[in-house]
Design an enzyme around this catalytic site. Structure first.
Site, PDB file in Angstrom:
ATOM      1  N   ASP A 272       2.726  73.773 112.031  1.00 47.06           N
ATOM      2  CA  ASP A 272       3.077  75.166 111.747  1.00 47.06           C
ATOM      3  C   ASP A 272       1.784  75.967 111.668  1.00 47.06           C
ATOM      4  O   ASP A 272       0.718  75.426 111.335  1.00 47.06           O
ATOM      5  CB  ASP A 272       3.848  75.280 110.436  1.00 47.06           C
ATOM      6  CG  ASP A 272       4.311  76.713 110.177  1.00 47.06           C
ATOM      7  OD1 ASP A 272       5.124  77.222 110.952  1.00 47.06           O
ATOM      8  OD2 ASP A 272       3.833  77.320 109.203  1.00 47.06           O
TER       9      ASP A 272
ATOM     10  N   GLU B 283       0.084  79.850 110.281  1.00 49.18           N
ATOM     11  CA  GLU B 283       0.205  81.136 109.603  1.00 49.18           C
ATOM     12  C   GLU B 283      -0.737  82.094 110.328  1.00 49.18           C
ATOM     13  O   GLU B 283      -1.833  81.701 110.749  1.00 49.18           O
ATOM     14  CB  GLU B 283      -0.168  81.033 108.128  1.00 49.18           C
ATOM     15  CG  GLU B 283       0.716  80.096 107.315  1.00 49.18           C
ATOM     16  CD  GLU B 283       2.168  80.533 107.237  1.00 49.18           C
ATOM     17  OE1 GLU B 283       2.437  81.724 107.509  1.00 49.18           O
ATOM     18  OE2 GLU B 283       3.033  79.693 106.928  1.00 49.18           O
TER      19      GLU B 283
ATOM     20  N   HIS C 143       6.138  78.761 103.000  1.00 49.69           N
ATOM     21  CA  HIS C 143       5.222  79.785 103.506  1.00 49.69           C
ATOM     22  C   HIS C 143       3.757  79.409 103.297  1.00 49.69           C
ATOM     23  O   HIS C 143       2.906  80.271 103.108  1.00 49.69           O
ATOM     24  CB  HIS C 143       5.543  81.156 102.904  1.00 49.69           C
ATOM     25  CG  HIS C 143       6.916  81.621 103.267  1.00 49.69           C
ATOM     26  ND1 HIS C 143       7.325  81.760 104.566  1.00 49.69           N
ATOM     27  CD2 HIS C 143       7.984  81.962 102.502  1.00 49.69           C
ATOM     28  CE1 HIS C 143       8.589  82.174 104.590  1.00 49.69           C
ATOM     29  NE2 HIS C 143       9.012  82.295 103.352  1.00 49.69           N
TER      30      HIS C 143
ATOM     31  N   ASP D 280       5.446  74.215 105.130  1.00 55.39           N
ATOM     32  CA  ASP D 280       6.473  74.419 106.150  1.00 55.39           C
ATOM     33  C   ASP D 280       6.520  73.248 107.133  1.00 55.39           C
ATOM     34  O   ASP D 280       7.598  72.888 107.630  1.00 55.39           O
ATOM     35  CB  ASP D 280       6.205  75.719 106.909  1.00 55.39           C
ATOM     36  CG  ASP D 280       6.541  76.949 106.074  1.00 55.39           C
ATOM     37  OD1 ASP D 280       7.024  76.772 104.944  1.00 55.39           O
ATOM     38  OD2 ASP D 280       6.313  78.079 106.546  1.00 55.39           O
TER      39      ASP D 280
END
Length: 700
Positions: free
Chosen positions: A511, A513, A652, A657
């Site tokens: 994942d 961000e 988050h 995640d």
């Protein structure tokens, strides 16, 4: 009257005296009949000259001396109260120049003295601020309440713990009387004791010096406090005030009372039933010829008393477990940290290998005794089963979090485990046994088969008493469904890899961000993380997580979503450095992500600058969710996790995640198998069909 006026008056007086003298001389000469005498004329002229000379002298003194001295006085005041560079201009003072020179020298020395004083004050202020900061930190970190009072019981200083323990809201109030928040009598009595001890000089030899314990309460009587008072003495042993530290012992005293009740029930409460049993047994023994009705009556008494004793013993046992659980120090601990401590301990002792797997959870436990016990159990399991590698994970299932030790093989018999229960644990405090640690956690343990050829030992542990990163109520993800069909439509994998069953492949669930949701408009990666899945196990110990410097500010609206700030990414490596490291981590693995096209877009746009190409096969849990659960379901991570009963922790964050997506993906693998999608090619072919359908829908 100032000096200038005094001196002017003096000159005026001299002139007046001269004028009077002339007038007197003129009168005398006139009376003597010498009006035409030239001496009179000379006398008058001489007097006029003297008066003029006196006036001229006054003007000279006034202009050249007095006014200059007045100006010099003003300049001197400026030097005294002005800046360090203020000086007297020498060109204004002519003959008086040596005096302003001396004043300037004094000004320079005064400036140096001021500078030295300023440096000393700044140094002392910095030292005081540092000490104040240390004291503030120390008081803030103390679990005990701290109150500093003067001899009149006015509060001069307190810490946050004092507010909490006294159950006060807002400020305690500097200058407020301690006797308004804590019962008066114990405080006054303790102060009198210590005052007398100091007065008699016994504090010099007393084992507690100027300190004494006391038990008090809040003024409303709801909370009991155990306090310690320590006097603040002056150099002459005069009492300047005192410091009180205290803790809330309300629950502790309640536990002691409950313990006393359990002891009474375990001693006095058993006396009468045992006496009844003994009497019934003795009657039956002494009277073997009793008729059947009488014998049955006594046997019924024995049966009833035994049943009552059994129930009473169960209640006492439950109360006992409740007492030791409440009294034993417990804290919230992250399961990943707990298991890593077990791994370190096991590796140090040369025991079996322990592999951290599964999703992280929060526990409420005594971490030290739990780590010692889990290490001991792994060692014993290794000896009995011969297995040299165990998986260890935590799984939440209300009302417990289960710490599982898993291995390939058969379960260990209960009779073997029972022998371990009373074994003292190595390095455990007070000779604790496995049974003791379990009782402290109101727990037990057992072995069971999970699937053919696999077993596990389950240890239930209480869950965290607070939410740590649990986001069951978080708003739906702001990340849009991102369909870049060139990224999602993949070729079928090579024959060997494509025909491999999904549960035998190595995956990396990842994942990112980002600064925003538009990679083509300049948004950048700020964090990337991944976790490895091998043979259907989430290897929580094999993760990749790295913050990335995006080279641009992070918008506030994005910070609210993922919590990554500009300060956190400052001085972190750029994407050109991080992505090659991540590429090495994922080499040879199938990539898995939720809404994978979004993350892939960022990776693909950085391939040139990073010098690596991400050509791994990719599976998207969002597409799999649409395939398995229909188009109308909630396909966000939170929505899927809720339907599957997976607890959401650390949402988050890129790693949080990734772990959640990994748990969801493993559930999807089982569901795909049930629908006939077994291999990687099956999953990719299904995803391609779904992508094609979406492409056609958007074309209309």
């Amino acid at each position: 009257m100032d000096a200038r006026r005094k001196l002017g008056s003096l000159f005026l007086s001299i002139g007046g005296v001269a004028a009077l003298a002339v007038a007197a001389l003129a009168v005398l000469l006139s009376n003597a009949g010498t009006a035409g005498n030239p001496l009179v004329t000379y006398a008058v002229l001489a007097t006029a000259i003297v008066a003029a000379a006196i006036f001229a002298l006054w003007q000279l003194v006034d202009r050249s001396l007095l006014r200059g001295l007045n100006a010099l006085a003003g300049e001197t005041r400026v030097i005294a109260h002005g800046t360090e560079t203020a000086r007297v201009p020498l060109e204004r003072y002519g003959a008086l120049t040596p005096l302003p020179q001396a004043i300037n020298e004094l000004g320079e020395k005064l400036a140096l003295a001021k500078s030295d004083i300023a440096r000393a004050v700044a140094s002392s202020t910095a030292e005081v601020e540092e000490q104040k900061s240390r004291l503030s930190t120390l008081l803030r970190d103390l679990h005990e309440g701290v109150l500093v009072c003067n001899q009149h019981h006015q509060i001069l200083l307190y810490n946050q713990a004092a507010l909490t323990l006294l159950h006060l809201t807002g400020e305690l109030g500097i200058g407020r009387s301690l006797l308004q928040v804590i019962t008066k009598a114990p405080v006054l009595h303790t102060l009198e004791r210590l005052t007398l001890r100091v007065k008699e000089g016994r504090h010099l030899t007393h084992p507690h010096g100027t300190a004494a314990q006391f038990v008090g309460a809040t003024t409303d009587g709801r909370y009991l406090l155990e306090g310690r008072m320590n006097l603040i003495l002056q150099e002459d042993d005069g009492i300047n005030g005192y410091v009180v530290t205290f803790e809330d012992i309300t629950a502790e005293l309640a536990v002691l009372g409950k313990r006393d009740a359990v002891l009474r029930a375990a001693t006095e409460g058993f006396r009468q039933p045992i006496a009844n049993l003994r009497a019934a047994v003795e009657t039956l023994t002494d009277n073997p010829d009793l008729d059947n009705d009488s014998r049955q009556a006594f046997e019924q008494v024995i049966l009833n008393e035994c049943g009552g004793l059994s129930q009473r013993l169960e209640r006492i046992t439950e109360d006992y477990r409740s007492i030791i659980t409440g009294a034993w120090p417990m804290n919230d601990i992250h399961s990943g940290n707990l298991i890593n401590l077990v791994i370190t301990r096991t590796n140090t002792s040369g025991g079996p290998k322990v592999i951290l797997t599964g999703l992280p959870q929060w526990l409420h436990a005594d971490s030290y005794s739990l780590v010692v016990m889990l290490d001991h159990l792994v060692q014993r399991l290794g000896e009995v089963t011969g297995v040299r590698s165990f998986d260890m994970s935590a799984e939440a299932s209300d009302p417990w979090v289960y710490v599982d030790i898993s291995w390939e093989g058969s379960p260990v018999a209960s009779s073997v485990i029972d022998k371990w229960m009373e074994q003292p644990l190595p390095d455990a405090l007070g000779g604790l046994t496995v049974s003791d640690v379990l009782q402290h956690h109101r727990s037990e343990l057992w072995c069971e088969t999970t699937r053919p050829g696999h077993a596990r030992m389950r240890v239930p542990v209480p869950p965290s008493e607070q939410l740590h990163g649990h986001t069951d109520h978080i708003a739906p993800s702001a990340r849009p469904d991102f369909f870049d069909f060139s990224l999602l439509h993949q070729p079928i994998a090579t024959a060997e890899l494509g025909q491999t069953p999904l549960d035998r492949l190595s995956f990396v669930v990842f994942d990112t961000e980002t600064t925003g949701l538009r990679p083509s408009d300049g948004d950048e990666i700020i964090q990337i993380a991944g976790v490895r899945i091998v043979n259907g196990r989430i290897l929580t110990g094999e993760t990749f997580s790295q913050l990335v410097d995006p080279g641009r500010p992070i918008p506030p609206e994005s910070i609210q979503f993922h919590g990554v700030t500009d300060d956190m990414v400052r001085d972190k490596p750029k994407a050109s450095v991080v992505l090659p490291l991540f590429h090495s981590f994922v080499t040879g693995s199938v990539l898995v992500a939720h809404n994978a096209a979004f993350d892939l877009k960022f990776l693909k746009m950085k391939e040139k600058i990073s010098g690596v190409k991400f050509d791994n096969p990719v599976l998207d849990t969002m597409l799999l969710s649409r395939q398995l659960q229909g188009e109308n379901a909630d396909h966000t991570l939170d929505g899927i996790a809720k339907r599957l009963g997976i607890q959401v922790v650390d949402r988050h964050t890129a790693l949080g995640d990734s772990l959640l997506t990994a748990a969801i993906f493993l559930r999807f693998v089982d569901m795909l198998r049930d629908q006939g999608f077994v291999t990687l090619d099956d999953a990719i072919r299904s995803a391609n069909i779904l992508v094609e359908l979406h492409a056609r829908e958007r074309a209309f």
